[in-house]
Scaffold this motif. Sequence first.
Motif, PDB file in Angstrom:
ATOM      1  N   LEU A  12     -50.984  68.043  -2.718  1.00  0.00           N
ATOM      2  CA  LEU A  12     -51.012  66.604  -2.458  1.00  0.00           C
ATOM      3  C   LEU A  12     -51.963  66.356  -1.297  1.00  0.00           C
ATOM      4  O   LEU A  12     -51.996  67.140  -0.341  1.00  0.00           O
ATOM      5  CB  LEU A  12     -49.627  66.085  -2.067  1.00  0.00           C
ATOM      6  CG  LEU A  12     -48.621  65.828  -3.163  1.00  0.00           C
ATOM      7  CD1 LEU A  12     -47.242  65.567  -2.569  1.00  0.00           C
ATOM      8  CD2 LEU A  12     -49.047  64.646  -4.025  1.00  0.00           C
ATOM      9  N   SER A  13     -52.723  65.265  -1.364  1.00  0.00           N
ATOM     10  CA  SER A  13     -53.523  64.880  -0.212  1.00  0.00           C
ATOM     11  C   SER A  13     -52.574  64.465   0.916  1.00  0.00           C
ATOM     12  O   SER A  13     -51.399  64.167   0.679  1.00  0.00           O
ATOM     13  CB  SER A  13     -54.471  63.731  -0.568  1.00  0.00           C
ATOM     14  OG  SER A  13     -53.747  62.610  -1.041  1.00  0.00           O
ATOM     15  N   ALA A  14     -53.063  64.449   2.128  1.00  0.00           N
ATOM     16  CA  ALA A  14     -52.207  64.138   3.280  1.00  0.00           C
ATOM     17  C   ALA A  14     -51.520  62.783   3.138  1.00  0.00           C
ATOM     18  O   ALA A  14     -50.360  62.633   3.509  1.00  0.00           O
ATOM     19  CB  ALA A  14     -53.019  64.194   4.571  1.00  0.00           C
ATOM     20  N   ASP A  15     -52.230  61.806   2.563  1.00  0.00           N
ATOM     21  CA  ASP A  15     -51.646  60.472   2.396  1.00  0.00           C
ATOM     22  C   ASP A  15     -50.825  60.332   1.117  1.00  0.00           C
ATOM     23  O   ASP A  15     -50.236  59.288   0.852  1.00  0.00           O
ATOM     24  CB  ASP A  15     -52.732  59.401   2.445  1.00  0.00           C
ATOM     25  CG  ASP A  15     -53.777  59.537   1.344  1.00  0.00           C
ATOM     26  OD1 ASP A  15     -53.598  60.352   0.411  1.00  0.00           O
ATOM     27  OD2 ASP A  15     -54.789  58.811   1.423  1.00  0.00           O
ATOM     28  N   GLY A  16     -50.798  61.382   0.283  1.00  0.00           N
ATOM     29  CA  GLY A  16     -50.007  61.362  -0.945  1.00  0.00           C
ATOM     30  C   GLY A  16     -50.625  60.578  -2.080  1.00  0.00           C
ATOM     31  O   GLY A  16     -50.008  60.422  -3.130  1.00  0.00           O
ATOM     32  N   LYS A  17     -51.863  60.098  -1.935  1.00  0.00           N
ATOM     33  CA  LYS A  17     -52.485  59.281  -2.978  1.00  0.00           C
ATOM     34  C   LYS A  17     -53.105  60.107  -4.099  1.00  0.00           C
ATOM     35  O   LYS A  17     -53.335  59.605  -5.191  1.00  0.00           O
ATOM     36  CB  LYS A  17     -53.534  58.361  -2.369  1.00  0.00           C
ATOM     37  CG  LYS A  17     -52.936  57.299  -1.467  1.00  0.00           C
ATOM     38  CD  LYS A  17     -53.990  56.394  -0.890  1.00  0.00           C
ATOM     39  CE  LYS A  17     -53.351  55.342   0.006  1.00  0.00           C
ATOM     40  NZ  LYS A  17     -54.367  54.472   0.617  1.00  0.00           N
ATOM     41  N   LEU A  18     -53.390  61.377  -3.815  1.00  0.00           N
ATOM     42  CA  LEU A  18     -53.990  62.272  -4.803  1.00  0.00           C
ATOM     43  C   LEU A  18     -53.130  63.513  -4.983  1.00  0.00           C
ATOM     44  O   LEU A  18     -52.518  63.987  -4.026  1.00  0.00           O
ATOM     45  CB  LEU A  18     -55.391  62.708  -4.368  1.00  0.00           C
ATOM     46  CG  LEU A  18     -56.447  61.638  -4.158  1.00  0.00           C
ATOM     47  CD1 LEU A  18     -57.706  62.252  -3.578  1.00  0.00           C
ATOM     48  CD2 LEU A  18     -56.748  60.916  -5.468  1.00  0.00           C
ATOM     49  N   ALA A  19     -53.121  64.030  -6.200  1.00  0.00           N
ATOM     50  CA  ALA A  19     -52.462  65.305  -6.496  1.00  0.00           C
ATOM     51  C   ALA A  19     -53.453  66.174  -7.247  1.00  0.00           C
ATOM     52  O   ALA A  19     -54.360  65.668  -7.916  1.00  0.00           O
ATOM     53  CB  ALA A  19     -51.205  65.077  -7.329  1.00  0.00           C
ATOM     54  N   LEU A  20     -53.275  67.482  -7.143  1.00  0.00           N
ATOM     55  CA  LEU A  20     -54.119  68.434  -7.849  1.00  0.00           C
ATOM     56  C   LEU A  20     -53.223  69.509  -8.449  1.00  0.00           C
ATOM     57  O   LEU A  20     -52.300  69.987  -7.785  1.00  0.00           O
ATOM     58  CB  LEU A  20     -55.133  69.066  -6.888  1.00  0.00           C
ATOM     59  CG  LEU A  20     -56.200  69.978  -7.492  1.00  0.00           C
ATOM     60  CD1 LEU A  20     -57.142  69.200  -8.410  1.00  0.00           C
ATOM     61  CD2 LEU A  20     -56.986  70.666  -6.387  1.00  0.00           C
ATOM     62  N   SER A  21     -53.487  69.868  -9.704  1.00  0.00           N
ATOM     63  CA  SER A  21     -52.696  70.909 -10.362  1.00  0.00           C
ATOM     64  C   SER A  21     -53.627  71.892 -11.062  1.00  0.00           C
ATOM     65  O   SER A  21     -54.682  71.520 -11.567  1.00  0.00           O
ATOM     66  CB  SER A  21     -51.714  70.288 -11.355  1.00  0.00           C
ATOM     67  OG  SER A  21     -52.392  69.456 -12.288  1.00  0.00           O
ATOM     68  N   ALA A  22     -53.206  73.165 -11.086  1.00  0.00           N
ATOM     69  CA  ALA A  22     -53.973  74.253 -11.698  1.00  0.00           C
ATOM     70  C   ALA A  22     -53.272  74.712 -12.961  1.00  0.00           C
ATOM     71  O   ALA A  22     -52.044  74.758 -13.011  1.00  0.00           O
ATOM     72  CB  ALA A  22     -54.086  75.418 -10.717  1.00  0.00           C
TER      73      ALA A  22
END
Length: 171
Positions: free
Chosen positions: A122-132
């Motif tokens: 998660l980005s620090a602000d929680g606006k983005l997520a990334l999954s592998a």
Amino acid sequence: LALSASRDKTCILWNISDGTPIRTLRGHRHWVFDCALSADGKLALTASRDKTCILWNTCDGTTIHTLRGHTQIVTGCALSADGKLALSASADKTCILWNTSDGTPIRTLRGHEDRVTGNCALSADGKLALSASREGNCILWNTSDGTPIRTLRGHEDRVYGCALSADGRLA
């Protein structure tokens, strides 16, 4: 503080100044694959083969919430910097964004064609997520509506890990 996850079904919270364990977190029924700490160190999140994540109070080692919603093993987890959001990744091909205050799912992120095989971010602000994923790519997500922003392709085999910079500009 440091936190480790183990096949022995526990996580250990460590004092990094002297390398001694502070407490052992027990509650999963199977191997623990991943763990995360909030920026202030007051919360821990653990992901397990038992298909759950557990949100812990690191001050006393108690369970705050057990997060249930995946249908297969939970392979990864992440916390937003403020600890208000949690993200879980699973072999069921989904990630779930959670509200840590009440332990409820906010939304399920769907778009992988194969297992989400490793950690998530998660980005620090929680606006983005990334999954592998085992399909060999990563997906960058908009957490406000659950839509994929883009698929990051370039690997020739399974992807087991991913990370986002604090500002969300680099993955």
